[in-house]
Design a protein around this motif. Structure first.
Motif, PDB file in Angstrom:
ATOM      1  N   THR A  24      23.553  62.058  26.030  1.00 48.20           N
ATOM      2  CA  THR A  24      23.782  63.077  25.109  1.00 48.20           C
ATOM      3  C   THR A  24      25.215  62.988  24.775  1.00 48.20           C
ATOM      4  O   THR A  24      26.069  62.546  25.510  1.00 48.20           O
ATOM      5  CB  THR A  24      23.655  64.525  25.968  1.00 48.20           C
ATOM      6  OG1 THR A  24      24.267  64.383  27.021  1.00 48.20           O
ATOM      7  CG2 THR A  24      22.349  64.861  26.304  1.00 48.20           C
ATOM      8  N   SER A  25      25.322  63.454  23.248  1.00 46.18           N
ATOM      9  CA  SER A  25      26.952  63.394  22.929  1.00 46.18           C
ATOM     10  C   SER A  25      26.990  64.787  22.290  1.00 46.18           C
ATOM     11  O   SER A  25      26.327  65.236  21.724  1.00 46.18           O
ATOM     12  CB  SER A  25      27.031  62.142  21.855  1.00 46.18           C
ATOM     13  OG  SER A  25      28.322  62.348  21.298  1.00 46.18           O
ATOM     14  N   LYS A  26      28.004  65.216  22.726  1.00 45.12           N
ATOM     15  CA  LYS A  26      28.492  66.575  22.134  1.00 45.12           C
ATOM     16  C   LYS A  26      30.207  66.536  21.692  1.00 45.12           C
ATOM     17  O   LYS A  26      30.724  65.815  22.310  1.00 45.12           O
ATOM     18  CB  LYS A  26      28.555  67.698  23.222  1.00 45.12           C
ATOM     19  CG  LYS A  26      27.329  67.790  23.519  1.00 45.12           C
ATOM     20  CD  LYS A  26      26.907  69.368  24.672  1.00 45.12           C
ATOM     21  CE  LYS A  26      25.637  69.364  25.208  1.00 45.12           C
ATOM     22  NZ  LYS A  26      25.492  70.433  25.913  1.00 45.12           N
ATOM     23  N   PHE A  74      24.149  64.024  19.097  1.00 44.58           N
ATOM     24  CA  PHE A  74      23.041  63.413  19.362  1.00 44.58           C
ATOM     25  C   PHE A  74      22.495  63.069  20.515  1.00 44.58           C
ATOM     26  O   PHE A  74      23.225  63.582  21.546  1.00 44.58           O
ATOM     27  CB  PHE A  74      23.321  61.894  18.708  1.00 44.58           C
ATOM     28  CG  PHE A  74      23.799  60.885  19.592  1.00 44.58           C
ATOM     29  CD1 PHE A  74      23.427  60.125  20.760  1.00 44.58           C
ATOM     30  CD2 PHE A  74      25.048  60.409  19.256  1.00 44.58           C
ATOM     31  CE1 PHE A  74      24.381  59.462  21.542  1.00 44.58           C
ATOM     32  CE2 PHE A  74      25.939  59.570  20.271  1.00 44.58           C
ATOM     33  CZ  PHE A  74      25.391  59.135  21.401  1.00 44.58           C
ATOM     34  N   LEU A  75      21.138  62.700  20.764  1.00 44.35           N
ATOM     35  CA  LEU A  75      20.369  62.965  21.830  1.00 44.35           C
ATOM     36  C   LEU A  75      19.741  61.602  21.894  1.00 44.35           C
ATOM     37  O   LEU A  75      18.742  61.420  21.005  1.00 44.35           O
ATOM     38  CB  LEU A  75      19.748  64.147  22.141  1.00 44.35           C
ATOM     39  CG  LEU A  75      18.670  64.017  23.405  1.00 44.35           C
ATOM     40  CD1 LEU A  75      19.268  63.951  24.683  1.00 44.35           C
ATOM     41  CD2 LEU A  75      17.561  65.164  23.373  1.00 44.35           C
ATOM     42  N   LEU A  76      19.815  60.850  22.935  1.00 45.37           N
ATOM     43  CA  LEU A  76      19.002  59.537  23.036  1.00 45.37           C
ATOM     44  C   LEU A  76      18.315  59.562  24.345  1.00 45.37           C
ATOM     45  O   LEU A  76      18.879  59.794  25.373  1.00 45.37           O
ATOM     46  CB  LEU A  76      19.855  58.346  22.978  1.00 45.37           C
ATOM     47  CG  LEU A  76      19.123  56.810  22.783  1.00 45.37           C
ATOM     48  CD1 LEU A  76      19.858  56.016  21.845  1.00 45.37           C
ATOM     49  CD2 LEU A  76      19.099  56.394  24.252  1.00 45.37           C
ATOM     50  N   GLU A  77      16.943  59.485  24.335  1.00 48.58           N
ATOM     51  CA  GLU A  77      16.187  59.043  25.539  1.00 48.58           C
ATOM     52  C   GLU A  77      15.428  58.032  25.740  1.00 48.58           C
ATOM     53  O   GLU A  77      14.732  57.623  24.471  1.00 48.58           O
ATOM     54  CB  GLU A  77      15.016  60.428  25.720  1.00 48.58           C
ATOM     55  CG  GLU A  77      15.985  61.629  25.853  1.00 48.58           C
ATOM     56  CD  GLU A  77      15.208  62.844  26.061  1.00 48.58           C
ATOM     57  OE1 GLU A  77      15.329  63.673  26.928  1.00 48.58           O
ATOM     58  OE2 GLU A  77      13.929  62.965  25.060  1.00 48.58           O
ATOM     59  N   LEU A  78      15.388  56.972  26.503  1.00 44.59           N
ATOM     60  CA  LEU A  78      14.790  55.696  26.605  1.00 44.59           C
ATOM     61  C   LEU A  78      13.963  55.539  28.071  1.00 44.59           C
ATOM     62  O   LEU A  78      14.930  55.927  28.921  1.00 44.59           O
ATOM     63  CB  LEU A  78      15.937  54.758  26.519  1.00 44.59           C
ATOM     64  CG  LEU A  78      15.596  53.225  26.569  1.00 44.59           C
ATOM     65  CD1 LEU A  78      14.596  52.782  25.627  1.00 44.59           C
ATOM     66  CD2 LEU A  78      16.587  52.206  26.527  1.00 44.59           C
TER      67      LEU A  78
END
Length: 167
Positions: A74-76, A85-89
């Motif tokens: 997560t980036s705030k 942005f939100l990245l899930e892998l």
């Protein structure tokens, strides 16, 4: 069953064999909140958090295991805590593992296996963030042994807090 010895009568340690049979992306999601909301990149100071969890299971084939590494990035914005942005892998690996004593198998699967595929995970995260409109994110190397120990400590603390039921 005869036990192998090293000539001095001491038992021989069985040689560990490990092979990566396959790797795959099980699930991938990237949300560019900045683009969705039409925000400008003026005065953006990203605060990036990376959460990692691991799971392993035995497959139906002898000596084969599947290990799943789950990453949530997560980036705030530091200034106003607005999400960027939100990245899930979820990244899977199929491994052939032999020669690891049963009592050491669980830590082996959750430390050594993720360590083997981590460079590929790092590359995917870097490419996805770059392709999503942000500078490529090259996450730091993860100490999977420390992560494993933290999880054991968390589970131990959780068990101590749970009251035992008396029947």
């Amino acid at each position: 069953m005869a036990e192998n010895t090293n000539g001095n009568g001491a038992p021989e340690a069985q040689q560990v064999k490990m092979q990566v049979l396959g790797q795959y992306v099980r699930d991938l999601s990237f949300e560019n909140v900045v683009a969705q909301k039409g925000l400008t990149n003026a005065e953006v100071q990203p605060d990036i958090q990376v959460q990692v969890s691991l799971d392993a299971r035995k497959r139906n084939v002898e000596h084969q295991y599947e290990v799943i590494s789950k990453f949530k990035v997560t980036s705030k914005n530091k200034a106003d805590s607005a999400p960027l942005f939100l990245l899930e892998l979820e990244y899977g690996g199929i491994f052939h593992v032999e020669g690891v004593p049963e009592e050491q198998l669980h830590p082996f699967l959750l430390i050594e296996c993720p360590r083997m595929v981590f460079p590929f995970v790092r590359r995917i995260i870097s490419d996805v963030t770059r392709d999503g409109g942000f500078p490529p994110l090259n996450i730091d190397t993860i100490d999977f042994m420390a992560l494993y120990r933290q999880e054991l400590a968390r589970r131990s603390a959780e068990q101590q807090q749970t009251p035992q039921q008396v029947s």
